[in-house]
Design a protein around this motif. Sequence first.
Motif, PDB file in Angstrom:
ATOM      1  N   ALA A  74       0.864  -1.183   0.000  1.00 33.49           N
ATOM      2  CA  ALA A  74       0.000   0.000   0.000  1.00 33.49           C
ATOM      3  C   ALA A  74       0.900   1.232   0.000  1.00 33.49           C
ATOM      4  O   ALA A  74       1.861   1.319   0.770  1.00 33.49           O
ATOM      5  CB  ALA A  74      -0.899   0.001   1.224  1.00 33.49           C
ATOM      6  N   CYS A  75       0.589   2.182  -0.881  1.00 35.43           N
ATOM      7  CA  CYS A  75       1.373   3.412  -1.006  1.00 35.43           C
ATOM      8  C   CYS A  75       0.450   4.615  -0.878  1.00 35.43           C
ATOM      9  O   CYS A  75      -0.629   4.642  -1.464  1.00 35.43           O
ATOM     10  CB  CYS A  75       2.069   3.479  -2.359  1.00 35.43           C
ATOM     11  N   GLY A  76       0.899   5.605  -0.141  1.00 28.42           N
ATOM     12  CA  GLY A  76       0.201   6.876  -0.065  1.00 28.42           C
ATOM     13  C   GLY A  76       0.983   7.918  -0.837  1.00 28.42           C
ATOM     14  O   GLY A  76       2.213   7.969  -0.742  1.00 28.42           O
ATOM     15  N   ASP A  77       0.271   8.736  -1.624  1.00 24.87           N
ATOM     16  CA  ASP A  77       0.991   9.753  -2.392  1.00 24.87           C
ATOM     17  C   ASP A  77       0.710  11.149  -1.847  1.00 24.87           C
ATOM     18  O   ASP A  77      -0.098  11.331  -0.936  1.00 24.87           O
ATOM     19  CB  ASP A  77       0.706   9.634  -3.891  1.00 24.87           C
ATOM     20  N   SER A  78       1.379  12.130  -2.423  1.00 17.72           N
ATOM     21  CA  SER A  78       1.303  13.507  -1.922  1.00 17.72           C
ATOM     22  C   SER A  78      -0.052  14.161  -2.146  1.00 17.72           C
ATOM     23  O   SER A  78      -0.326  15.210  -1.571  1.00 17.72           O
ATOM     24  CB  SER A  78       2.407  14.351  -2.554  1.00 17.72           C
ATOM     25  N   ALA A  79      -0.917  13.547  -2.942  1.00 23.06           N
ATOM     26  CA  ALA A  79      -2.263  14.073  -3.157  1.00 23.06           C
ATOM     27  C   ALA A  79      -3.277  13.428  -2.199  1.00 23.06           C
ATOM     28  O   ALA A  79      -4.453  13.731  -2.255  1.00 23.06           O
ATOM     29  CB  ALA A  79      -2.703  13.841  -4.596  1.00 23.06           C
ATOM     30  N   GLY A  80      -2.794  12.510  -1.358  1.00 20.36           N
ATOM     31  CA  GLY A  80      -3.687  11.837  -0.422  1.00 20.36           C
ATOM     32  C   GLY A  80      -4.337  10.582  -0.992  1.00 20.36           C
ATOM     33  O   GLY A  80      -5.259  10.038  -0.402  1.00 20.36           O
ATOM     34  N   THR A  81      -3.850  10.118  -2.115  1.00 17.72           N
ATOM     35  CA  THR A  81      -4.395   8.922  -2.750  1.00 17.72           C
ATOM     36  C   THR A  81      -3.698   7.681  -2.207  1.00 17.72           C
ATOM     37  O   THR A  81      -2.479   7.676  -2.027  1.00 17.72           O
ATOM     38  CB  THR A  81      -4.193   8.990  -4.276  1.00 17.72           C
ATOM     39  N   LEU A  82      -4.468   6.629  -1.967  1.00 17.23           N
ATOM     40  CA  LEU A  82      -3.933   5.344  -1.546  1.00 17.23           C
ATOM     41  C   LEU A  82      -3.936   4.408  -2.744  1.00 17.23           C
ATOM     42  O   LEU A  82      -4.969   4.228  -3.397  1.00 17.23           O
ATOM     43  CB  LEU A  82      -4.768   4.745  -0.415  1.00 17.23           C
ATOM     44  N   ILE A  83      -2.804   3.827  -3.048  1.00 19.91           N
ATOM     45  CA  ILE A  83      -2.664   2.892  -4.155  1.00 19.91           C
ATOM     46  C   ILE A  83      -2.209   1.568  -3.558  1.00 19.91           C
ATOM     47  O   ILE A  83      -1.285   1.533  -2.736  1.00 19.91           O
ATOM     48  CB  ILE A  83      -1.613   3.364  -5.183  1.00 19.91           C
ATOM     49  N   ILE A  84      -2.846   0.463  -3.954  1.00 20.73           N
ATOM     50  CA  ILE A  84      -2.432  -0.852  -3.481  1.00 20.73           C
ATOM     51  C   ILE A  84      -1.953  -1.656  -4.682  1.00 20.73           C
ATOM     52  O   ILE A  84      -2.695  -1.855  -5.642  1.00 20.73           O
ATOM     53  CB  ILE A  84      -3.571  -1.578  -2.745  1.00 20.73           C
ATOM     54  N   TYR A  85      -0.710  -2.088  -4.606  1.00 15.62           N
ATOM     55  CA  TYR A  85      -0.115  -2.894  -5.657  1.00 15.62           C
ATOM     56  C   TYR A  85      -0.131  -4.360  -5.239  1.00 15.62           C
ATOM     57  O   TYR A  85       0.246  -4.692  -4.122  1.00 15.62           O
ATOM     58  CB  TYR A  85       1.339  -2.473  -5.922  1.00 15.62           C
ATOM     59  N   ASP A  86      -0.570  -5.236  -6.143  1.00 20.04           N
ATOM     60  CA  ASP A  86      -0.511  -6.683  -5.947  1.00 20.04           C
ATOM     61  C   ASP A  86       0.763  -7.194  -6.605  1.00 20.04           C
ATOM     62  O   ASP A  86       1.064  -6.829  -7.743  1.00 20.04           O
ATOM     63  CB  ASP A  86      -1.723  -7.373  -6.574  1.00 20.04           C
ATOM     64  N   LEU A  87       1.487  -8.050  -5.902  1.00 19.42           N
ATOM     65  CA  LEU A  87       2.718  -8.610  -6.435  1.00 19.42           C
ATOM     66  C   LEU A  87       2.503 -10.044  -6.889  1.00 19.42           C
ATOM     67  O   LEU A  87       1.687 -10.763  -6.314  1.00 19.42           O
ATOM     68  CB  LEU A  87       3.816  -8.592  -5.374  1.00 19.42           C
ATOM     69  N   ILE A  88       3.245 -10.449  -7.893  1.00 22.21           N
ATOM     70  CA  ILE A  88       3.195 -11.849  -8.299  1.00 22.21           C
ATOM     71  C   ILE A  88       4.058 -12.634  -7.311  1.00 22.21           C
ATOM     72  O   ILE A  88       5.013 -12.100  -6.736  1.00 22.21           O
ATOM     73  CB  ILE A  88       3.679 -12.050  -9.755  1.00 22.21           C
ATOM     74  N   SER A  89       3.740 -13.895  -7.108  1.00 20.70           N
ATOM     75  CA  SER A  89       4.428 -14.687  -6.085  1.00 20.70           C
ATOM     76  C   SER A  89       5.922 -14.817  -6.360  1.00 20.70           C
ATOM     77  O   SER A  89       6.733 -14.878  -5.434  1.00 20.70           O
ATOM     78  CB  SER A  89       3.792 -16.062  -5.942  1.00 20.70           C
ATOM     79  N   GLU A  90       6.332 -14.843  -7.635  1.00 20.15           N
ATOM     80  CA  GLU A  90       7.749 -14.952  -7.960  1.00 20.15           C
ATOM     81  C   GLU A  90       8.555 -13.757  -7.434  1.00 20.15           C
ATOM     82  O   GLU A  90       9.719 -13.883  -7.101  1.00 20.15           O
ATOM     83  CB  GLU A  90       7.975 -15.076  -9.475  1.00 20.15           C
ATOM     84  N   ALA A  91       7.934 -12.600  -7.379  1.00 21.22           N
ATOM     85  CA  ALA A  91       8.612 -11.410  -6.884  1.00 21.22           C
ATOM     86  C   ALA A  91       8.555 -11.295  -5.366  1.00 21.22           C
ATOM     87  O   ALA A  91       9.465 -10.764  -4.746  1.00 21.22           O
ATOM     88  CB  ALA A  91       7.985 -10.156  -7.498  1.00 21.22           C
ATOM     89  N   ALA A  92       7.480 -11.811  -4.775  1.00 20.16           N
ATOM     90  CA  ALA A  92       7.264 -11.612  -3.351  1.00 20.16           C
ATOM     91  C   ALA A  92       7.819 -12.712  -2.466  1.00 20.16           C
ATOM     92  O   ALA A  92       8.203 -12.451  -1.333  1.00 20.16           O
ATOM     93  CB  ALA A  92       5.764 -11.472  -3.095  1.00 20.16           C
ATOM     94  N   GLU A  93       7.859 -13.942  -2.958  1.00 22.21           N
ATOM     95  CA  GLU A  93       8.235 -15.071  -2.113  1.00 22.21           C
ATOM     96  C   GLU A  93       9.652 -15.544  -2.425  1.00 22.21           C
ATOM     97  O   GLU A  93      10.058 -15.565  -3.594  1.00 22.21           O
ATOM     98  CB  GLU A  93       7.252 -16.225  -2.316  1.00 22.21           C
ATOM     99  N   PRO A  94      10.399 -15.965  -1.403  1.00 20.97           N
ATOM    100  CA  PRO A  94      11.737 -16.491  -1.659  1.00 20.97           C
ATOM    101  C   PRO A  94      11.673 -17.742  -2.531  1.00 20.97           C
ATOM    102  O   PRO A  94      10.786 -18.570  -2.365  1.00 20.97           O
ATOM    103  CB  PRO A  94      12.266 -16.839  -0.264  1.00 20.97           C
ATOM    104  N   GLN A  95      12.612 -17.844  -3.446  1.00 22.44           N
ATOM    105  CA  GLN A  95      12.677 -19.006  -4.346  1.00 22.44           C
ATOM    106  C   GLN A  95      13.796 -19.934  -3.884  1.00 22.44           C
ATOM    107  O   GLN A  95      14.830 -19.465  -3.411  1.00 22.44           O
ATOM    108  CB  GLN A  95      12.940 -18.555  -5.784  1.00 22.44           C
ATOM    109  N   PRO A  96      13.616 -21.253  -4.033  1.00 27.07           N
ATOM    110  CA  PRO A  96      14.665 -22.185  -3.593  1.00 27.07           C
ATOM    111  C   PRO A  96      15.917 -22.076  -4.430  1.00 27.07           C
ATOM    112  O   PRO A  96      15.950 -21.615  -5.513  1.00 27.07           O
ATOM    113  CB  PRO A  96      14.018 -23.563  -3.764  1.00 27.07           C
TER     114      PRO A  96
END
Length: 188
Positions: free
Chosen positions: A166-188
């Motif tokens: 979740a990111c807040g910007d200077s205009a007061g907007t909240l943006i939520i980014y979804d990540l793919i599992s390959e980017a978010a989870e450790p890989q063996p």
Amino acid sequence: VGHDGRQLRDVSPTAIAFPDTEVNRFWVGAEDGAVYAASRQGQDKIIKKHQDTHFGPITGMHTHPHQPKGVVDFSDLFLTTSVDWTCKLWSTRSESSLATLVHGSDYIFCVGWSPVHPAVFALGDGTGTLELWNLNEDMEQATARASHSNRAISCLKWSNDGMRIACGDSAGTLIIYDLISEAAEPQP
């Protein structure tokens, strides 16, 4: 002048970070670009000033999250960001930064380690860009970038499962980014 004759000076804090497993020590990022180790208890509240400072005020700071038992402990690591367009990787065991990651497009306002992947962190900058860094893959450039608007990302927070930011910007907007599992989870 301190009780032991040392010269004391005021510090203007701009960011503060408490490690998950620490109850006494914490780190302070300052307007002068320096990082200070501090203590809640004891005679010396400021323990030491780290070397290798930023060239502008520190805007963000985050300590590495505590890992579950059986996983390598990186809780001595922390990140700082600055208006000097850099992100620095530090260890509480060293007085100098371990690495300087050059961002290159604008001021960096916030940073946060992934709660599940020990080598991944995100940072937000003044152009509204969110960058995902994986230190296992590359220490010279971000592994992914996303931009919602041209408004500065002023704060970010990971979900507990590491799959959203979740990111807040200077205009007061909240943006939520979804990540793919390959980017978010450790890989063996």
